[in-house]
Enzyme design. Structure first.
Site, PDB file in Angstrom:
ATOM      1  N   GLY A  10     107.975  81.091  15.078  1.00 29.44           N
ATOM      2  CA  GLY A  10     108.219  79.820  14.392  1.00 29.44           C
ATOM      3  C   GLY A  10     107.203  78.750  14.754  1.00 29.44           C
ATOM      4  O   GLY A  10     106.219  79.002  15.463  1.00 29.44           O
ATOM      5  N   ASN A  35     112.851  82.421   9.284  1.00 29.79           N
ATOM      6  CA  ASN A  35     112.201  81.161   8.887  1.00 29.79           C
ATOM      7  C   ASN A  35     110.736  81.151   9.321  1.00 29.79           C
ATOM      8  O   ASN A  35     110.205  80.115   9.686  1.00 29.79           O
ATOM      9  CB  ASN A  35     112.949  79.967   9.509  1.00 29.79           C
ATOM     10  CG  ASN A  35     112.583  78.658   8.841  1.00 29.79           C
ATOM     11  OD1 ASN A  35     112.408  78.603   7.615  1.00 29.79           O
ATOM     12  ND2 ASN A  35     112.430  77.600   9.622  1.00 29.79           N
ATOM     13  N   SER A 124     117.541  69.160  21.653  1.00 30.24           N
ATOM     14  CA  SER A 124     117.095  68.156  20.694  1.00 30.24           C
ATOM     15  C   SER A 124     117.634  66.784  21.068  1.00 30.24           C
ATOM     16  O   SER A 124     118.736  66.673  21.630  1.00 30.24           O
ATOM     17  CB  SER A 124     117.632  68.553  19.317  1.00 30.24           C
ATOM     18  OG  SER A 124     117.538  67.478  18.424  1.00 30.24           O
ATOM     19  N   TYR A 149     124.575  71.368  13.021  1.00 29.45           N
ATOM     20  CA  TYR A 149     123.359  71.732  13.767  1.00 29.45           C
ATOM     21  C   TYR A 149     123.348  71.037  15.124  1.00 29.45           C
ATOM     22  O   TYR A 149     123.129  71.661  16.168  1.00 29.45           O
ATOM     23  CB  TYR A 149     122.105  71.361  12.962  1.00 29.45           C
ATOM     24  CG  TYR A 149     120.843  71.356  13.806  1.00 29.45           C
ATOM     25  CD1 TYR A 149     120.249  72.544  14.206  1.00 29.45           C
ATOM     26  CD2 TYR A 149     120.265  70.151  14.231  1.00 29.45           C
ATOM     27  CE1 TYR A 149     119.111  72.533  15.002  1.00 29.45           C
ATOM     28  CE2 TYR A 149     119.134  70.134  15.021  1.00 29.45           C
ATOM     29  CZ  TYR A 149     118.555  71.332  15.409  1.00 29.45           C
ATOM     30  OH  TYR A 149     117.439  71.318  16.205  1.00 29.45           O
ATOM     31  N   LYS A 153     123.599  72.511  19.240  1.00 27.61           N
ATOM     32  CA  LYS A 153     122.715  72.200  20.383  1.00 27.61           C
ATOM     33  C   LYS A 153     123.546  71.686  21.552  1.00 27.61           C
ATOM     34  O   LYS A 153     123.330  72.071  22.704  1.00 27.61           O
ATOM     35  CB  LYS A 153     121.672  71.155  19.988  1.00 27.61           C
ATOM     36  CG  LYS A 153     120.622  71.655  19.006  1.00 27.61           C
ATOM     37  CD  LYS A 153     119.705  72.677  19.639  1.00 27.61           C
ATOM     38  CE  LYS A 153     118.744  73.286  18.629  1.00 27.61           C
ATOM     39  NZ  LYS A 153     118.115  74.522  19.083  1.00 27.61           N
ATOM     40  N   GLY A 294     123.603  60.608   7.580  1.00 25.73           N
ATOM     41  CA  GLY A 294     123.461  61.091   8.960  1.00 25.73           C
ATOM     42  C   GLY A 294     122.253  60.553   9.708  1.00 25.73           C
ATOM     43  O   GLY A 294     122.131  60.748  10.920  1.00 25.73           O
TER      44      GLY A 294
HETATM   45  P1  NAD Z   1     111.352  77.430  13.329  1.00 23.58           P
HETATM   46  O1  NAD Z   1     112.402  77.722  12.320  1.00 23.58           O
HETATM   47  O2  NAD Z   1     109.949  77.335  12.882  1.00 23.58           O
HETATM   48  O3  NAD Z   1     111.424  78.520  14.508  1.00 23.58           O
HETATM   49  C1  NAD Z   1     112.616  79.194  14.860  1.00 23.58           C
HETATM   50  C2  NAD Z   1     112.304  80.677  14.844  1.00 23.58           C
HETATM   51  O4  NAD Z   1     113.468  81.408  15.240  1.00 23.58           O
HETATM   52  C3  NAD Z   1     111.888  81.190  13.475  1.00 23.58           C
HETATM   53  O5  NAD Z   1     110.716  81.963  13.618  1.00 23.58           O
HETATM   54  C4  NAD Z   1     113.068  82.055  13.034  1.00 23.58           C
HETATM   55  O6  NAD Z   1     112.663  83.120  12.199  1.00 23.58           O
HETATM   56  C5  NAD Z   1     113.609  82.512  14.380  1.00 23.58           C
HETATM   57  N1  NAD Z   1     115.020  82.899  14.408  1.00 23.58           N
HETATM   58  C6  NAD Z   1     116.096  82.147  14.027  1.00 23.58           C
HETATM   59  N2  NAD Z   1     117.233  82.857  14.248  1.00 23.58           N
HETATM   60  C7  NAD Z   1     116.870  84.046  14.775  1.00 23.58           C
HETATM   61  C8  NAD Z   1     117.585  85.185  15.221  1.00 23.58           C
HETATM   62  N3  NAD Z   1     118.919  85.281  15.128  1.00 23.58           N
HETATM   63  N4  NAD Z   1     116.884  86.237  15.718  1.00 23.58           N
HETATM   64  C9  NAD Z   1     115.521  86.184  15.801  1.00 23.58           C
HETATM   65  N5  NAD Z   1     114.801  85.128  15.399  1.00 23.58           N
HETATM   66  C10 NAD Z   1     115.469  84.074  14.887  1.00 23.58           C
HETATM   67  O7  NAD Z   1     111.790  76.106  14.105  1.00 23.58           O
HETATM   68  P2  NAD Z   1     110.982  75.241  15.169  1.00 23.58           P
HETATM   69  O8  NAD Z   1     110.701  73.924  14.566  1.00 23.58           O
HETATM   70  O9  NAD Z   1     109.895  76.053  15.757  1.00 23.58           O
HETATM   71  O10 NAD Z   1     112.143  75.011  16.231  1.00 23.58           O
HETATM   72  C11 NAD Z   1     112.306  75.855  17.370  1.00 23.58           C
HETATM   73  C12 NAD Z   1     113.571  75.439  18.091  1.00 23.58           C
HETATM   74  O11 NAD Z   1     113.456  74.053  18.445  1.00 23.58           O
HETATM   75  C13 NAD Z   1     114.830  75.552  17.254  1.00 23.58           C
HETATM   76  O12 NAD Z   1     115.877  76.002  18.084  1.00 23.58           O
HETATM   77  C14 NAD Z   1     115.094  74.131  16.805  1.00 23.58           C
HETATM   78  O13 NAD Z   1     116.457  73.889  16.572  1.00 23.58           O
HETATM   79  C15 NAD Z   1     114.588  73.340  18.006  1.00 23.58           C
HETATM   80  N6  NAD Z   1     114.204  71.957  17.657  1.00 23.58           N
HETATM   81  C16 NAD Z   1     113.300  71.751  16.660  1.00 23.58           C
HETATM   82  C17 NAD Z   1     112.949  70.446  16.308  1.00 23.58           C
HETATM   83  C18 NAD Z   1     111.984  70.184  15.182  1.00 23.58           C
HETATM   84  O14 NAD Z   1     111.939  69.049  14.695  1.00 23.58           O
HETATM   85  N7  NAD Z   1     111.174  71.140  14.778  1.00 23.58           N
HETATM   86  C19 NAD Z   1     113.517  69.349  16.991  1.00 23.58           C
HETATM   87  C20 NAD Z   1     114.428  69.606  18.021  1.00 23.58           C
HETATM   88  C21 NAD Z   1     114.764  70.935  18.352  1.00 23.58           C
HETATM   89  N1  UFG Z   2     112.307  61.091   5.838  1.00 25.03           N
HETATM   90  C1  UFG Z   2     112.017  60.543   4.603  1.00 25.03           C
HETATM   91  N2  UFG Z   2     111.709  61.379   3.570  1.00 25.03           N
HETATM   92  C2  UFG Z   2     111.667  62.735   3.724  1.00 25.03           C
HETATM   93  C3  UFG Z   2     111.963  63.284   5.000  1.00 25.03           C
HETATM   94  C4  UFG Z   2     112.288  62.439   6.037  1.00 25.03           C
HETATM   95  O1  UFG Z   2     112.047  59.316   4.433  1.00 25.03           O
HETATM   96  O2  UFG Z   2     111.399  63.441   2.745  1.00 25.03           O
HETATM   97  C5  UFG Z   2     112.627  60.191   6.953  1.00 25.03           C
HETATM   98  C6  UFG Z   2     114.027  60.389   7.487  1.00 25.03           C
HETATM   99  O3  UFG Z   2     114.971  59.675   6.723  1.00 25.03           O
HETATM  100  C7  UFG Z   2     113.876  59.889   8.909  1.00 25.03           C
HETATM  101  C8  UFG Z   2     112.427  60.246   9.279  1.00 25.03           C
HETATM  102  O4  UFG Z   2     111.758  60.450   8.027  1.00 25.03           O
HETATM  103  O5  UFG Z   2     114.009  58.523   8.905  1.00 25.03           O
HETATM  104  C9  UFG Z   2     112.311  61.495  10.111  1.00 25.03           C
HETATM  105  O6  UFG Z   2     113.036  62.528   9.469  1.00 25.03           O
HETATM  106  P1  UFG Z   2     112.901  64.052   9.875  1.00 25.03           P
HETATM  107  O7  UFG Z   2     113.789  64.843   8.974  1.00 25.03           O
HETATM  108  O8  UFG Z   2     111.468  64.445   9.935  1.00 25.03           O
HETATM  109  O9  UFG Z   2     113.427  64.063  11.382  1.00 25.03           O
HETATM  110  P2  UFG Z   2     114.838  63.655  11.976  1.00 25.03           P
HETATM  111  O10 UFG Z   2     114.588  62.527  12.928  1.00 25.03           O
HETATM  112  O11 UFG Z   2     115.839  63.444  10.926  1.00 25.03           O
HETATM  113  O12 UFG Z   2     115.285  64.986  12.734  1.00 25.03           O
HETATM  114  C10 UFG Z   2     114.416  65.713  13.570  1.00 25.03           C
HETATM  115  C11 UFG Z   2     114.744  67.198  13.491  1.00 25.03           C
HETATM  116  C12 UFG Z   2     116.092  67.483  14.074  1.00 25.03           C
HETATM  117  C13 UFG Z   2     116.250  66.884  15.419  1.00 25.03           C
HETATM  118  C14 UFG Z   2     115.873  65.428  15.408  1.00 25.03           C
HETATM  119  C15 UFG Z   2     115.891  64.861  16.779  1.00 25.03           C
HETATM  120  O13 UFG Z   2     114.720  67.645  12.145  1.00 25.03           O
HETATM  121  O14 UFG Z   2     116.211  68.869  14.226  1.00 25.03           O
HETATM  122  O15 UFG Z   2     114.570  65.265  14.872  1.00 25.03           O
HETATM  123  O16 UFG Z   2     115.100  65.640  17.612  1.00 25.03           O
HETATM  124  F1  UFG Z   2     117.520  67.021  15.834  1.00 25.03           F
END
Ligand code: NAD
Ligand code: UFG
Length: 338
Positions: A10, A35, A124, A149, A153, A294
């Site tokens: 990912g 994903n 997160s 979600y 966490k 949210g």
């Molecule tokens: P991502 O979706 O790109 O990566 C997650 C990976 O896990 C993917 O490759 C998916 O295929 C794999 N996966 C999911 N379920 C699985 C399963 N059951 N078995 C094997 N593989 C599985 O997401 P990311 O942005 O790289 O996020 C990584 C982690 O960080 C996630 O747990 C996400 O919740 C957490 N996180 C992400 C963000 C963000 O904004 N990207 C913020 C806070 C926390």
């Molecule tokens: N936003 C827009 N338009 C879009 C997408 C996002 O205006 O098309 C805005 C949102 O309303 C927010 C800001 O951009 O104000 C950031 O939004 P994101 O969806 O990029 O990020 P979030 O802060 O909502 O959430 C992210 C991750 C969650 C995580 C959280 C805190 O998606 O997994 O940060 O770590 F939980």
């Protein structure tokens, strides 16, 4: 040392794989590609000139995980494998609880059977909930989450903490990410969301590259300086570096430790759009729309603890984040699809 990246194909996992390989660790990836794309790991190998052992398997599949641990002496697990779309989690809560909680339980069981005592977990900022005031500190209580979600966490943090109470050999590092954006500076790997992006930066990048018409900014009537929400955006390579340091910490300690990983500087949605346009000399069409359910008006991190204990500090600024995002997106307009 050999590190198992669950969900390592990912976005954050692939960048962390590069950082670990560059730092001299061996990397094993398990991913079911729900994903992501196998191409991401190929690019990691190309970029680093190192081999990655890859398993296409579901982390919930205990027999498959037992085989991976039998074939590899794993020193530490990093658990990225989760479903992460906030809106989808409201529509499909059971799928989110099943996948996210079950992967964690399966990993803990197989680790215990195999004598692996160290795990770093992708948590997160969302676990701080709606009531805590920014900047968020690790000493604050977890709060009430606004979606399934976020609850997964919060629950997984509790499960991991409880496990360290019962098993005195276990070391758990909970990394609370803020808003990861950007890409490796090579532009070979980056964020490649499937379908319509949920998150701001990939949406902006897809508008800039012509895959989408315009960005909708969700609300401009928040109690913030310009009316749009503020977040703590962090470069994914800084986040990756945080994982390398967390692994070093995990293998030397026992019990649970929590670290925020953010820069401590909030930027609004309009700041991000303006910085993207300026850094890349490209126009991003946008319009204002209604608020998204949210969303909190603003939050950011206090990351002093990661600085003091892990020696970690974010090195990239917003311009780097915007430039590296565009470098990846412009070189790979369709993501990993050829
Ligand atoms: P991502 O979706 O790109 O990566 C997650 C990976 O896990 C993917 O490759 C998916 O295929 C794999 N996966 C999911 N379920 C699985 C399963 N059951 N078995 C094997 N593989 C599985 O997401 P990311 O942005 O790289 O996020 C990584 C982690 O960080 C996630 O747990 C996400 O919740 C957490 N996180 C992400 C963000 C963000 O904004 N990207 C913020 C806070 C926390
Ligand atoms: N936003 C827009 N338009 C879009 C997408 C996002 O205006 O098309 C805005 C949102 O309303 C927010 C800001 O951009 O104000 C950031 O939004 P994101 O969806 O990029 O990020 P979030 O802060 O909502 O959430 C992210 C991750 C969650 C995580 C959280 C805190 O998606 O997994 O940060 O770590 F939980």
């Amino acid at each position: 040392m050999k590190i198992l990246l669950a969900g390592g194909a990912g976005y954050i996992g692939s960048h962390t794989a590069v950082a670990l390989l560059d730092a001299g660790y061996d990397v094993v990836v398990v991913d079911n590609y729900c994903n992501s794309s196998p191409e991401a790991v190929k690019r990691v190998e190309e970029l680093t000139g190192k081999n990655v052992v890859v398993y296409a398997a579901d982390v919930k599949d205990k027999a498959a995980m037992q085989q991976i641990f039998a074939e590899n002496k794993i020193d530490c697990v990093i658990h990225f494998a989760g479903l992460k779309a906030v809106g989808e989690s409201v529509q499909k809560p059971i799928a989110y609880y099943r996948n996210n909680i079950d992967t964690t339980l399966t990993l803990l069981e197989v680790m215990a059977e195999s004598g692996c005592h160290n795990i770093v977990f992708s948590s997160s900022a969302t676990v701080y909930g709606e009531k805590n005031a920014a900047p968020y500190m690790e000493t604050m209580e977890r709060g009430t989450c606004s979606n399934p979600y976020g609850w997964t966490k919060s629950m997984m943090e509790q499960i991991l903490q409880d496990a360290t109470v019962a098993d005195k050999d276990l070391s758990v590092v909970l990394l609370r990410y803020f808003n990861p954006i950007g890409a490796h500076e090579s532009g070979m790997i980056g964020e490649d969301p499937q379908g319509i992006p949920n998150n701001l930066m990939p949406y902006i990048a897809q508008v800039a590259v012509g895959r989408r018409d315009k960005l909708t900014i969700f609300g401009n009537d928040y109690p913030t300086p310009d009316g749009t929400c503020r977040r703590d955006y962090i470069h994914v390579m800084d986040l990756a570096d945080g994982h390398v340091k967390a692994v070093d910490f995990a293998v030397k300690n026992k019990g649970t430790e929590i670290f925020n990983l953010g820069t401590g500087t909030p930027y609004s949605v309009l700041d991000i759009v303006n910085a993207f346009e300026k850094s890349n000399n490209i126009k991003v069409n946008y319009e204002f729309g209604p608020r998204r359910a949210g969303d909190l008006p603003e939050f950011w991190a206090n990351s002093d603890k990661a600085h003091e204990i892990l020696g970690w500090v974010a090195k990239h600024d917003l311009e780097d984040m915007c430039r590296d995002t565009w470098n990846w997106q412009s070189k790979n307009p369709q993501g990993y699809k050829k």
